[in-house]
Design a protein around this motif. Structure first.
Motif, mmCIF file in Angstrom:
data_model
loop_
_atom_site.group_PDB
_atom_site.id
_atom_site.type_symbol
_atom_site.label_atom_id
_atom_site.label_comp_id
_atom_site.label_asym_id
_atom_site.label_seq_id
_atom_site.Cartn_x
_atom_site.Cartn_y
_atom_site.Cartn_z
ATOM 1 N N TYR A 5 -22.295 40.774 -3.476
ATOM 2 C CA TYR A 5 -23.765 40.251 -3.397
ATOM 3 C C TYR A 5 -24.165 40.514 -4.863
ATOM 4 C CZ TYR A 5 -23.428 41.092 1.580
ATOM 5 O OH TYR A 5 -22.733 41.135 2.897
ATOM 6 N N LEU A 7 -28.370 39.786 -7.164
ATOM 7 C CA LEU A 7 -29.748 39.847 -6.957
ATOM 8 C C LEU A 7 -30.220 38.832 -7.676
ATOM 9 C CD1 LEU A 7 -30.129 43.621 -7.271
ATOM 10 C CD2 LEU A 7 -29.596 42.559 -4.966
ATOM 11 N N LYS A 36 -22.746 45.900 0.886
ATOM 12 C CA LYS A 36 -24.365 45.405 0.873
ATOM 13 C C LYS A 36 -25.303 46.386 0.770
ATOM 14 C CE LYS A 36 -27.225 42.787 3.925
ATOM 15 N NZ LYS A 36 -27.415 41.989 5.293
ATOM 16 N N ALA A 39 -26.130 46.934 -2.997
ATOM 17 C CA ALA A 39 -26.774 45.929 -3.463
ATOM 18 C C ALA A 39 -28.302 46.266 -3.028
ATOM 19 C CB ALA A 39 -26.319 44.771 -2.944
ATOM 20 N N VAL A 40 -28.436 46.781 -1.736
ATOM 21 C CA VAL A 40 -29.884 47.019 -1.279
ATOM 22 C C VAL A 40 -30.372 47.902 -2.073
ATOM 23 C CG1 VAL A 40 -31.177 47.653 0.592
ATOM 24 C CG2 VAL A 40 -29.362 45.778 1.140
ATOM 25 N N MET A 43 -31.393 46.542 -5.235
ATOM 26 C CA MET A 43 -32.695 45.770 -5.184
ATOM 27 C C MET A 43 -34.145 46.618 -4.910
ATOM 28 S SD MET A 43 -33.367 43.006 -2.087
ATOM 29 C CE MET A 43 -33.456 44.125 -0.708
ATOM 30 N N LEU A 57 -31.291 39.228 -1.759
ATOM 31 C CA LEU A 57 -29.744 39.244 -1.894
ATOM 32 C C LEU A 57 -29.160 38.200 -1.717
ATOM 33 C CD1 LEU A 57 -28.832 42.527 0.250
ATOM 34 C CD2 LEU A 57 -28.557 42.157 -2.230
#
Length: 136
Positions: A5, A7, A36, A39-40, A43, A57
């Motif tokens: 993933y 951004l 994930k 990555a969240v 973010m 994403l």
């Protein structure tokens, strides 16, 4: 190959490992996470630092070098290179100091003369008649 993933913001720029926004032309320098949830979290942090960022994403496969393969349709236009990266701009050079005592004396004398000229001009303007008033 597995997916990772990355951004991307609303300007189609990608988050780098140094937490700056890049155009994605060098995928090795991009932030990526195989998870994930990580990555969240990233973010969330990126959008918390700048509330105007709209980060999303993007799932990408990895190439043989384990770098993300980004779909060319989502790439932004290339960004201009920063100064120092294959730039033809001239570097500013420092002013050289006088090499000898005589040269230093000459420079100091020129500076005193320039100061005297400015002082004389100020004195002359102070003794002149005020603007718009003449003796009739």
């Amino acid at each position: 190959m597995t997916d990772v993933y990355i951004l991307q913001n609303q300007d189609k720029l990608f988050l780098s490992k140094q937490r700056t926004w890049l155009d994605g032309r060098d995928p090795a320098s991009l932030y990526r996470s195989p998870n994930k949830d990580e990555a969240v979290n990233e973010m969330f942090e990126a959008s918390s630092k700048d509330y105007r960022q709209r980060v999303s994403l993007v799932a990408c496969p990895l190439n043989e070098r384990r770098n993300p393969v980004i779909d060319p349709d989502i790439l932004p236009p290339p960004q201009p290179k920063k100064r120092g990266e294959d730039s033809l701009e001239l570097e500013l050079t420092a002013v050289e100091a006088p090499a000898t005592v005589n040269e230093a004396d000459t420079v100091a004398g020129e500076a005193r003369e320039a100061e005297a000229t400015v002082t004389d001009a100020i004195d002359n303007s102070a003794s002149a008649e005020p603007f718009g008033q003449s003796q009739s």
